[in-house]
Design a protein around this motif. Structure first.
Motif, PDB file in Angstrom:
ATOM      1  N   ILE A  68       0.847  -1.203   0.000  1.00 48.57           N
ATOM      2  CA  ILE A  68       0.000   0.000   0.000  1.00 48.57           C
ATOM      3  C   ILE A  68       0.877   1.246   0.000  1.00 48.57           C
ATOM      4  CG2 ILE A  68      -1.612   1.357   1.388  1.00 48.57           C
ATOM      5  CD1 ILE A  68      -2.775  -1.310   2.394  1.00 48.57           C
ATOM      6  N   TYR A  69       1.905   1.228   0.867  1.00 53.70           N
ATOM      7  CA  TYR A  69       2.768   2.402   0.957  1.00 53.70           C
ATOM      8  C   TYR A  69       3.457   2.669  -0.385  1.00 53.70           C
ATOM      9  CZ  TYR A  69       6.452   5.563   2.306  1.00 53.70           C
ATOM     10  OH  TYR A  69       7.286   6.644   2.361  1.00 53.70           O
ATOM     11  N   LEU A  70       4.002   1.594  -0.977  1.00 52.19           N
ATOM     12  CA  LEU A  70       4.745   1.767  -2.227  1.00 52.19           C
ATOM     13  C   LEU A  70       3.845   2.273  -3.341  1.00 52.19           C
ATOM     14  CD1 LEU A  70       7.032  -1.400  -2.282  1.00 52.19           C
ATOM     15  CD2 LEU A  70       7.672   0.967  -1.811  1.00 52.19           C
ATOM     16  N   ALA A  71       2.596   1.789  -3.369  1.00 57.88           N
ATOM     17  CA  ALA A  71       1.712   2.159  -4.471  1.00 57.88           C
ATOM     18  C   ALA A  71       1.054   3.520  -4.248  1.00 57.88           C
ATOM     19  CB  ALA A  71       0.638   1.086  -4.653  1.00 57.88           C
ATOM     20  N   GLU A  72       0.720   3.837  -3.001  1.00 57.22           N
ATOM     21  CA  GLU A  72      -0.111   5.016  -2.751  1.00 57.22           C
ATOM     22  C   GLU A  72       0.690   6.239  -2.322  1.00 57.22           C
ATOM     23  OE1 GLU A  72      -3.821   5.413  -2.471  1.00 57.22           O
ATOM     24  OE2 GLU A  72      -3.543   3.895  -4.002  1.00 57.22           O
ATOM     25  N   PHE A  73       1.784   6.039  -1.624  1.00 59.86           N
ATOM     26  CA  PHE A  73       2.490   7.183  -1.044  1.00 59.86           C
ATOM     27  C   PHE A  73       3.937   7.200  -1.524  1.00 59.86           C
ATOM     28  CE2 PHE A  73      -0.803   5.633   1.832  1.00 59.86           C
ATOM     29  CZ  PHE A  73      -1.643   6.730   1.832  1.00 59.86           C
ATOM     30  N   LEU A 121      11.765   7.010   1.029  1.00 64.94           N
ATOM     31  CA  LEU A 121      11.634   5.709   1.666  1.00 64.94           C
ATOM     32  C   LEU A 121      11.178   4.626   0.681  1.00 64.94           C
ATOM     33  CD1 LEU A 121      12.041   4.470   4.404  1.00 64.94           C
ATOM     34  CD2 LEU A 121       9.691   5.033   4.997  1.00 64.94           C
ATOM     35  N   ALA A 122      10.298   5.005  -0.252  1.00 62.28           N
ATOM     36  CA  ALA A 122       9.739   3.999  -1.158  1.00 62.28           C
ATOM     37  C   ALA A 122      10.804   3.286  -1.988  1.00 62.28           C
ATOM     38  CB  ALA A 122       8.679   4.637  -2.048  1.00 62.28           C
ATOM     39  N   ALA A 152      -0.952  -4.790  -7.718  1.00 62.74           N
ATOM     40  CA  ALA A 152      -2.415  -4.844  -7.760  1.00 62.74           C
ATOM     41  C   ALA A 152      -3.015  -3.485  -7.416  1.00 62.74           C
ATOM     42  CB  ALA A 152      -2.918  -5.908  -6.787  1.00 62.74           C
ATOM     43  N   ILE A 153      -2.439  -2.806  -6.421  1.00 63.11           N
ATOM     44  CA  ILE A 153      -3.004  -1.525  -5.994  1.00 63.11           C
ATOM     45  C   ILE A 153      -2.761  -0.467  -7.056  1.00 63.11           C
ATOM     46  CG2 ILE A 153      -2.735   0.322  -4.301  1.00 63.11           C
ATOM     47  CD1 ILE A 153      -2.285  -1.939  -2.242  1.00 63.11           C
ATOM     48  N   ARG A 154      -1.596  -0.531  -7.711  1.00 65.98           N
ATOM     49  CA  ARG A 154      -1.320   0.434  -8.769  1.00 65.98           C
ATOM     50  C   ARG A 154      -2.321   0.325  -9.913  1.00 65.98           C
ATOM     51  NH1 ARG A 154       3.054   3.487  -8.638  1.00 65.98           N
ATOM     52  NH2 ARG A 154       4.709   2.888  -7.215  1.00 65.98           N
ATOM     53  N   GLN A 155      -2.899  -0.851 -10.076  1.00 72.28           N
ATOM     54  CA  GLN A 155      -3.813  -1.021 -11.208  1.00 72.28           C
ATOM     55  C   GLN A 155      -5.218  -0.515 -10.925  1.00 72.28           C
ATOM     56  OE1 GLN A 155      -3.550  -4.987 -12.716  1.00 72.28           O
ATOM     57  NE2 GLN A 155      -1.533  -4.594 -13.574  1.00 72.28           N
TER      58      GLN A 155
END
Lengths: 275, 301
Positions: free
Chosen positions: B103-108, B113-114, B172-175
């Motif tokens: 979630i962190y990598l995809a959203e923020f 940090l990412a 998945a979240i990026r999509q």
């Protein structure tokens, strides 16, 4: 007046003239608004007022900043990294860009309809209920159902979907999906509706449906609508604001704007000389 | 019939003979190479599966799955149970941090940090699994004094599974389309609301694909467990530490080199069971998450 002497865009009579109401008090006041995507400035010193229960149309060529301006009014641009605003945007007397502004409360008050209808891949009822749920607006099931029904009625969709509220929203047609998005926005009882080219992806008949809906909604809501369709602006809006290269060239009553614009650029755009 | 376009009627339909031959040879070579590639892959797969199934079916019987191991004979009930406990436990441990990182990598994905998280995740995929076993042995089994145990084995498998779950969740979240987030934000949803009520639910099929992939890998791992879980002939007594557990891949590794037929039977049956588990997981993932049959379809209507 001989109609053939008129520029092509004016070959129609605005049918909505009877629907026009006296302008109310200003609910949105924008003064000296500059807006930036990172280092690039895209809005320059915007001055604009939106009055209660009017439809204000924003017109202008692509990339003139009208959508960006619209997204400033509910701070949707906050979700874009590096975007920032300078200046004053007052809604009901509160500067929405002041520090510690309750952005969530702002977006509850200022609803938004997007260019591409974007219902969630949930059921029809769940779509309308989403805003109620996250804002804790319905205490129990019967209250929730009542608000779902009244929102769908207000969006003119109730009779078409009342027997299949639990069917997927994505099984609806394009126009129905857009009206569902309107119902979803209405469910949390906003005061202002921002519409970003809400009919540009729809066919002419469906577009008419959305325009009629906008005129109905005007009796209860203040509406700011971005449109590329000048006839649409002429048909439904009370006042029109012409944007060009990040600046407001002119804001006036739609009637005057389309018959007797005071600025040369406006006339050139409306008569189809560019844009 | 006259051609509508007069220019077309004069086009030579047959290419000159020499060029036609060249094209046919090229065509044949292409098909030949494709066939060869198919044969290599297909033959290898069939060979492996045939070996596992033929030996396994001969060894597999009711006793095999209802009894524990006795010396180099008996059954595999202890190992079946152990594999399920270790794999599911490992996934359960890896899922919360993996999903959170995804979630962190995809959203923020804005700060420094990412990229760092992504780098470590990639490195973790590349660490040989035996090294993770050795790490678990040194730190958990020895230094913390847990002994061979379900806890040590589960944590080792969690480390293996973590990067797969992270990457799967991120993808998945990026999509999830931007319009979905916009709609939620415009209705007054906070960041956390958008993530919990829109992004993650809509990404769930993809997240689950990552989880099932990680589960299949965890079920099939041997090296990280050799030095952490140990081996036991008995069913698990529920103790997290100081209590070794058996697992199927150990049975293959340990019993196939023994000189007894009963030991071979254990290894064959274990190989069939492990392969079967992984196949079932993959097939389930395909069916449940398929565009046309799974629950993505339910949403689309």
């Amino acid at each position: 007046m001989n109609p053939t002497s008129l520029p092509p865009a004016l070959h129609f009579t605005p049918p909505a003239a009877a629907n026009r109401v006296e302008p109310g008090r200003p609910v949105i006041g924008v003064r000296g608004l500059d807006f930036f995507y990172g280092p690039a400035q895209v809005l320059f010193g915007i001055e604009l007022q939106v009055r209660e229960r009017e439809i204000l149309a924003l017109i202008g060529p692509s990339g003139c900043g009208k959508s960006t301006f619209l997204r400033c009014l509910n701070r949707m641009n906050d979700t874009i990294p590096g975007a920032h605003a300078r200046g004053l945007v007052e809604i009901d007397g509160h500067n929405i860009y002041a520090p510690h502004t309750n952005v969530i409360g702002l977006r509850r008050k200022v609803g938004m309809i997007f260019q591409r209808s974007n219902p969630f891949p949930f059921s029809i009822a769940e779509n309308v209920a989403y805003g109620l749920k996250i804002n804790g607006l319905a205490k129990n099931r019967s209250e929730r159902m009542a608000r779902i029904e009244s929102s769908l009625r207000a969006a003119g969709l109730w009779d078409e979907v009342k027997d299949r509220l639990n069917k997927p929203a994505l099984s609806l047609s394009g126009g129905q999906q857009q009206r569902l998005c309107i119902a979803r926005a209405l469910a949390i009882e906003p005061e202002i509706l921002l519409m970003d080219e809400p009919a540009s992806a729809l066919d002419p008949i469906t577009t008419t449906r959305i325009e009629e809906l906008a005129l109905e909604l005007k009796t209860r809501y203040t509406i700011v609508i971005v449109t590329h369709n000048l006839q649409q602006a002429a048909r439904i809006s009370d006042r029109t604001s012409f944007f060009l290269m990040g600046r407001v060239v002119e804001t006036d009553s739609t009637q005057r704007m389309f018959t007797n614009p005071s600025r040369k650029e406006t006339e050139d755009y409306i008569t189809g000389r560019f844009g | 019939m006259a051609s509508l376009n007069p220019a077309l009627s004069t086009l030579p339909l047959a290419a000159p003979r020499r060029r036609a031959w060249r094209r046919r040879i090229f065509d044949a070579c292409g098909w030949g190479l494709c066939g060869l590639a198919f044969l290599c892959l297909g033959a290898a797969t069939v060979w492996i599966l045939a070996t596992v199934v033929l030996h396994g079916l001969g060894a597999l019987n009711w006793k095999m799955i209802t009894q524990g191991t006795v010396g180099t004979g008996g059954g595999l009930m202890n190992a079946i149970e152990g594999t399920l406990i270790l794999a599911l436990g490992g996934i359960a441990l890896a899922l919360p941090p993996g999903l959170a990182a995804g979630i962190y990598l995809a959203e923020f994905d804005t700060g420094w940090l990412a990229p760092v998280i992504r780098f470590f995740s990639d490195v973790l995929v590349g660490v040989p699994s035996i090294v993770i076993g050795y790490f678990g042995y040194v730190t958990l089994v020895e230094d913390l004094g847990w002994g061979f145990s379900a806890a040590a084995g589960g944590i080792a498998l969690a480390i293996i599974a973590l990067p797969y779950i992270t990457r799967g969740s991120e993808m998945a979240i990026r999509q999830v389309p931007r319009e979905m987030r916009d709609a939620a934000y415009a209705l007054g949803a906070s960041d956390s609301r958008v993530v919990m009520s829109i992004t993650v639910p809509l990404a769930l099929p993809g997240v689950l694909t990552g989880v099932l992939l990680a589960l299949a890998i965890a079920v099939g791992e041997t090296a990280p467990l050799l030095y952490t879980a140990g081996w036991s002939n008995f069913l698990w007594n529920g103790h997290l530490i100081q209590e070794p557990v058996g697992y199927l891949t150990y049975a293959i590794w340990a019993f196939i080199t023994e000189p007894f037929a009963s030991a071979h039977a254990l290894a064959y049956a274990a190989a069939l069971l492990v392969t079967g588990f992984v196949l079932v997981i993959s097939i389930f993932a395909r069916l449940a998450l398929d565009e046309n049959t799974g629950w993505r379809r339910r949403m689309r209507g």
